[in-house]
Write an enzyme that holds these catalytic residues in place. Structure first.
Site, PDB file in Angstrom:
ATOM      1  N   PRO A  90     -36.250 -34.652 -21.157  1.00 14.95           N
ATOM      2  CA  PRO A  90     -35.492 -33.490 -20.696  1.00 14.95           C
ATOM      3  C   PRO A  90     -34.289 -33.862 -19.833  1.00 14.95           C
ATOM      4  CG  PRO A  90     -37.607 -33.635 -19.555  1.00 14.95           C
ATOM      5  CD  PRO A  90     -37.642 -34.630 -20.664  1.00 14.95           C
ATOM      6  N   GLU A 117     -46.300 -37.580 -17.053  1.00 12.02           N
ATOM      7  CA  GLU A 117     -45.264 -37.185 -16.094  1.00 12.02           C
ATOM      8  C   GLU A 117     -43.898 -37.772 -16.437  1.00 12.02           C
ATOM      9  OE1 GLU A 117     -43.549 -35.279 -12.901  1.00 12.02           O
ATOM     10  OE2 GLU A 117     -45.514 -34.992 -13.834  1.00 12.02           O
ATOM     11  N   ARG A 155     -31.335 -34.064 -43.200  1.00 13.74           N
ATOM     12  CA  ARG A 155     -30.698 -33.120 -44.127  1.00 13.74           C
ATOM     13  C   ARG A 155     -29.231 -33.457 -44.384  1.00 13.74           C
ATOM     14  NH1 ARG A 155     -27.904 -28.962 -42.165  1.00 13.74           N
ATOM     15  NH2 ARG A 155     -28.717 -27.473 -43.682  1.00 13.74           N
ATOM     16  N   ASP A 170     -22.166 -25.938 -42.445  1.00 14.16           N
ATOM     17  CA  ASP A 170     -23.137 -25.423 -41.487  1.00 14.16           C
ATOM     18  C   ASP A 170     -22.468 -25.021 -40.178  1.00 14.16           C
ATOM     19  OD1 ASP A 170     -25.410 -25.667 -42.993  1.00 14.16           O
ATOM     20  OD2 ASP A 170     -25.864 -27.692 -42.310  1.00 14.16           O
TER      21      ASP A 170
END
Length: 246
Positions: A90, A117, A155, A170
């Site tokens: 993150p 953690e 993809r 896209d």
């Protein structure tokens, strides 16, 4: 062929994702090969532990460096070019379509999916080439984030999607959101497809799609317009949009 390795404590999570739909087709077509490895196998601890308490105290457990360094070393053995090693975290750089396109040009990607953690800092500093996040939120592990990134990269590989223009058009690939799409019937419960799309005039259709893409981006993601490589016509249309929305 691209090679993708995933290091995870829960390899069974990838079974459905990597062996269904487009991911399955990509393997069948020889565009990519997948291997998911439980990195406990590389732990030298007699109980195959991969985590320990953090120095200095604190909540949770931290992934030890030894199993991950050993796993990446084994995956890199005998290769002329070292793989790109991607840490799901993150705290990492926010993943974008541009990054997906960058990865799609690589030959070998290794994804590290952590739990607990966090990671021993030496993993970040001396093992990985990229730290990535899929958004400003926290998951229980890196597996779901890795699946999302792998899907977006694979993809883009040659012979994976049926239409070669699909990834080029896209959302985000052009710097803008994709234009609205319609299919049959032309009239559904009184809701009609825009007349221009039924005209057969490809020049007018392309112009409509270009302007609709700009309009949608302006209405939903103005932030994308700051860095989008706009043509002179697009810039004029954007000025017009801003005047009309005042």
């Amino acid at each position: 062929m691209m090679r993708i390795d995933v290091l995870s404590l829960f390899p069974e999570m990838f079974e459905g994702v990597l062996h269904s739909s487009i991911m399955k087709k990509a393997q069948t077509n020889g565009a990519v090969s997948f291997e998911v490895t439980d990195f406990r196998e590389y732990s030298t601890d007699k109980h195959h532990k991969v985590d320990d308490y953090p120095y200095g105290g604190g909540a949770g457990m931290v992934l030890k460096p030894q199993p991950l360094f050993a796993a990446v070393e084994a995956l890199s053995e005998g290769l002329e070019k070292l793989p790109r090693v991607i840490l799901m975290c993150p705290q990492g750089e926010k993943f974008t379509q541009k990054k997906a396109e960058e990865f799609a040009a690589d030959e070998h990607l290794v994804f590290i999916c952590g739990h607990y953690e966090g990671y021993d800092e030496r993993i970040r500093q001396h093992l990985v080439t990229d730290e990535l996040s899929i958004g400003d939120f926290v998951l229980t592990g890196g597996e779901i984030a890795a699946m999302a990134i792998i899907d977006s990269v694979v993809r883009l590989l040659p012979n994976v999607l049926g239409n070669v223009d699909s990834p080029v058009l896209d959302s985000f690939s052009t710097g803008l959101l994709e234009h609205p799409q319609y299919t049959r019937p032309a009239n559904f419960n009184g809701l009609e497809v825009p007349e221009v799309l039924l005209s057969g005039n490809h020049a007018k259709i392309d112009k409509w799609r270009e302007e609709q893409s700009l309009l949608r981006t302006f209405e939903r993601r103005k932030d994308l317009l700051q860095d989008a490589p706009l043509t002179e016509h697009q810039q004029k249309f954007l000025v017009q949009l801003k005047r009309e929305k005042k």
